[in-house]
Design a protein around this motif. Structure first.
Motif, PDB file in Angstrom:
ATOM      1  N   GLY A 116      16.003  -1.355 -12.141  1.00 11.08           N
ATOM      2  CA  GLY A 116      14.618  -1.099 -11.803  1.00 11.08           C
ATOM      3  C   GLY A 116      14.504  -0.185 -10.595  1.00 11.08           C
ATOM      4  O   GLY A 116      15.431   0.558 -10.264  1.00 11.08           O
ATOM      5  N   ASN A 117      13.398  -0.256  -9.903  1.00 13.28           N
ATOM      6  CA  ASN A 117      13.144   0.565  -8.730  1.00 13.28           C
ATOM      7  C   ASN A 117      13.285  -0.273  -7.467  1.00 13.28           C
ATOM      8  O   ASN A 117      13.213  -1.503  -7.508  1.00 13.28           O
ATOM      9  CB  ASN A 117      11.746   1.179  -8.802  1.00 13.28           C
ATOM     10  CG  ASN A 117      11.525   1.957 -10.082  1.00 13.28           C
ATOM     11  OD1 ASN A 117      12.456   2.558 -10.613  1.00 13.28           O
ATOM     12  ND2 ASN A 117      10.304   1.944 -10.584  1.00 13.28           N
ATOM     13  N   ASP A 118      13.464   0.402  -6.346  1.00 12.37           N
ATOM     14  CA  ASP A 118      13.525  -0.278  -5.057  1.00 12.37           C
ATOM     15  C   ASP A 118      12.506   0.362  -4.127  1.00 12.37           C
ATOM     16  O   ASP A 118      12.316   1.587  -4.155  1.00 12.37           O
ATOM     17  CB  ASP A 118      14.936  -0.175  -4.452  1.00 12.37           C
ATOM     18  CG  ASP A 118      15.047  -0.950  -3.155  1.00 12.37           C
ATOM     19  OD1 ASP A 118      14.678  -2.137  -3.133  1.00 12.37           O
ATOM     20  OD2 ASP A 118      15.509  -0.369  -2.143  1.00 12.37           O
ATOM     21  N   ALA A 119      11.847  -0.456  -3.319  1.00 11.48           N
ATOM     22  CA  ALA A 119      10.824   0.063  -2.414  1.00 11.48           C
ATOM     23  C   ALA A 119      11.047  -0.489  -1.015  1.00 11.48           C
ATOM     24  O   ALA A 119      11.499  -1.617  -0.833  1.00 11.48           O
ATOM     25  CB  ALA A 119       9.427  -0.288  -2.916  1.00 11.48           C
ATOM     26  N   ASP A 120      10.733   0.333  -0.014  1.00 15.15           N
ATOM     27  CA  ASP A 120      10.827  -0.082   1.380  1.00 15.15           C
ATOM     28  C   ASP A 120       9.606   0.456   2.118  1.00 15.15           C
ATOM     29  O   ASP A 120       9.094   1.528   1.795  1.00 15.15           O
ATOM     30  CB  ASP A 120      12.122   0.450   2.009  1.00 15.15           C
ATOM     31  CG  ASP A 120      12.378  -0.133   3.386  1.00 15.15           C
ATOM     32  OD1 ASP A 120      12.105  -1.329   3.590  1.00 15.15           O
ATOM     33  OD2 ASP A 120      12.855   0.614   4.277  1.00 15.15           O
ATOM     34  N   THR A 121       9.159  -0.300   3.115  1.00 15.77           N
ATOM     35  CA  THR A 121       7.923   0.038   3.813  1.00 15.77           C
ATOM     36  C   THR A 121       8.185   0.284   5.291  1.00 15.77           C
ATOM     37  O   THR A 121       8.941  -0.447   5.929  1.00 15.77           O
ATOM     38  CB  THR A 121       6.895  -1.095   3.668  1.00 15.77           C
ATOM     39  OG1 THR A 121       6.615  -1.291   2.278  1.00 15.77           O
ATOM     40  CG2 THR A 121       5.588  -0.755   4.390  1.00 15.77           C
ATOM     41  N   VAL A 122       7.557   1.320   5.830  1.00 14.15           N
ATOM     42  CA  VAL A 122       7.547   1.564   7.272  1.00 14.15           C
ATOM     43  C   VAL A 122       6.094   1.550   7.728  1.00 14.15           C
ATOM     44  O   VAL A 122       5.214   2.068   7.041  1.00 14.15           O
ATOM     45  CB  VAL A 122       8.233   2.905   7.629  1.00 14.15           C
ATOM     46  CG1 VAL A 122       7.532   4.091   6.971  1.00 14.15           C
ATOM     47  CG2 VAL A 122       8.283   3.105   9.133  1.00 14.15           C
ATOM     48  N   THR A 123       5.856   0.911   8.872  1.00 13.72           N
ATOM     49  CA  THR A 123       4.488   0.747   9.358  1.00 13.72           C
ATOM     50  C   THR A 123       4.288   1.521  10.653  1.00 13.72           C
ATOM     51  O   THR A 123       5.090   1.396  11.584  1.00 13.72           O
ATOM     52  CB  THR A 123       4.165  -0.741   9.593  1.00 13.72           C
ATOM     53  OG1 THR A 123       4.280  -1.441   8.353  1.00 13.72           O
ATOM     54  CG2 THR A 123       2.748  -0.907  10.125  1.00 13.72           C
ATOM     55  N   TYR A 124       3.242   2.310  10.686  1.00 11.03           N
ATOM     56  CA  TYR A 124       2.839   3.012  11.898  1.00 11.03           C
ATOM     57  C   TYR A 124       1.673   2.253  12.519  1.00 11.03           C
ATOM     58  O   TYR A 124       0.618   2.117  11.899  1.00 11.03           O
ATOM     59  CB  TYR A 124       2.420   4.451  11.575  1.00 11.03           C
ATOM     60  CG  TYR A 124       3.573   5.414  11.433  1.00 11.03           C
ATOM     61  CD1 TYR A 124       3.763   6.454  12.333  1.00 11.03           C
ATOM     62  CD2 TYR A 124       4.481   5.286  10.385  1.00 11.03           C
ATOM     63  CE1 TYR A 124       4.829   7.334  12.205  1.00 11.03           C
ATOM     64  CE2 TYR A 124       5.551   6.156  10.249  1.00 11.03           C
ATOM     65  CZ  TYR A 124       5.711   7.183  11.162  1.00 11.03           C
ATOM     66  OH  TYR A 124       6.770   8.046  11.028  1.00 11.03           O
TER      67      TYR A 124
END
Length: 283
Positions: A180-188
């Protein structure tokens, strides 16, 4: 004509037999557990399963229906089973080639504090994608990307982004089938430029301790003041104050978290002299 017909029939039979004895290569996602089974097992038969190379995975269970926990190392592996009947007769080996497909990994980078006055655009950085066919960025904000399929796109904030408090950016790495897909989040975290406030315990008497205070933590400080005073700490103290220390104290704060611009301010201090008492005279 009879010879040609017999030869054609023989060729068809051999091709059909070969086709029935061969399985197509299967793709599995690295680190997953997959089921393998023999559906036409004879009653009382035993089955010997192997993986080549053996490091490819771990066989779970026995009999004609097993699971294999595959390793995370990409490559081509062979699964083989040999059936032995209850009479001790050994069947022909059956094999299937298995290709382990690497899992996609997205790394959007570290969370960042951004000063609202530092600019309307940013370049998303420190992001990496591995084992993916492509990648794409999305945002919780209402701004726009110059190219959201680029690894390090430029994002232009909207006016409402700066009032939202935080804007999240999601990097999605698209994997090859069957992964499947992989997702990662960065927060400003968006902060407004801080307002510098200075204070002191003025006015004080001579020989007392002078305390200077500022309200912006985690930055670089440059104090200057009367009597050649300098300091590089946020809240300096001066012991044994003297009247020459009276006057205006200036502070420049730089390297403010979030990239906010330098701010300056000043505060006035009064150091009162102690009285000069004349000697005691006796008449």
């Amino acid at each position: 004509m009879k010879k040609i017909a017999i030869l054609s029939l023989l060729t068809f039979v051999l091709f059909t037999a070969q086709s029935q004895n061969q399985n197509p290569t299967q793709n599995v996602c690295a680190g997953t557990t997959e089921n393998y089974n023999i559906t036409t097992a004879l009653s009382g038969s035993t089955f010997a399963w192997t993986i080549t190379p053996a490091s490819g995975g771990t066989i779970i269970g026995t009999g004609n229906n097993i699971n294999i926990s595959w390793c995370i190392t990409p490559g081509i592996y062979t699964v083989q089973v040999i059936e032995t009947s209850s009479f001790g007769c050994i069947g022909d080996p059956k094999t299937v080639a298995v290709t382990i497909v690497p899992v996609p990994i997205a790394n959007a980078g570290s969370d960042i504090v951004l000063c609202a006055s530092s600019g309307a655009s940013i370049t998303l950085s420190a992001a990496t994608v591995t084992n993916a066919t492509s990648q794409s960025w999305t945002s919780s904000g209402t701004g726009s990307f110059n190219n959201n399929t680029s690894l390090n796109p430029v994002y232009t904030f909207s006016a409402t982004d700066f009032t939202a408090g935080t804007v999240s950016f999601i990097l999605t790495a698209f994997g090859s089938s069957p992964c499947g897909n992989d997702a990662d989040t960065v927060t400003y975290t968006i902060s407004t430029a801080p307002q510098l406030t200075l204070s002191s315990n003025s006015s004080i008497c001579e020989t007392f301790t002078l305390n200077l205070n500022s309200n912006i933590p985690g930055s670089t400080y440059s104090w200057t003041g009367p009597n050649s005073f300098t300091s590089s700490i946020q809240n300096p103290t001066v012991t044994n104050a003297i009247p020459l220390m009276s006057g205006t104290y200036n502070l420049t704060v730089s390297n403010i978290p979030g990239g906010c611009p330098n701010v300056t301010g000043n505060t006035n201090v009064v150091v009162n002299p102690k009285p000069t008492t004349s000697p005691i005279w006796h008449n």
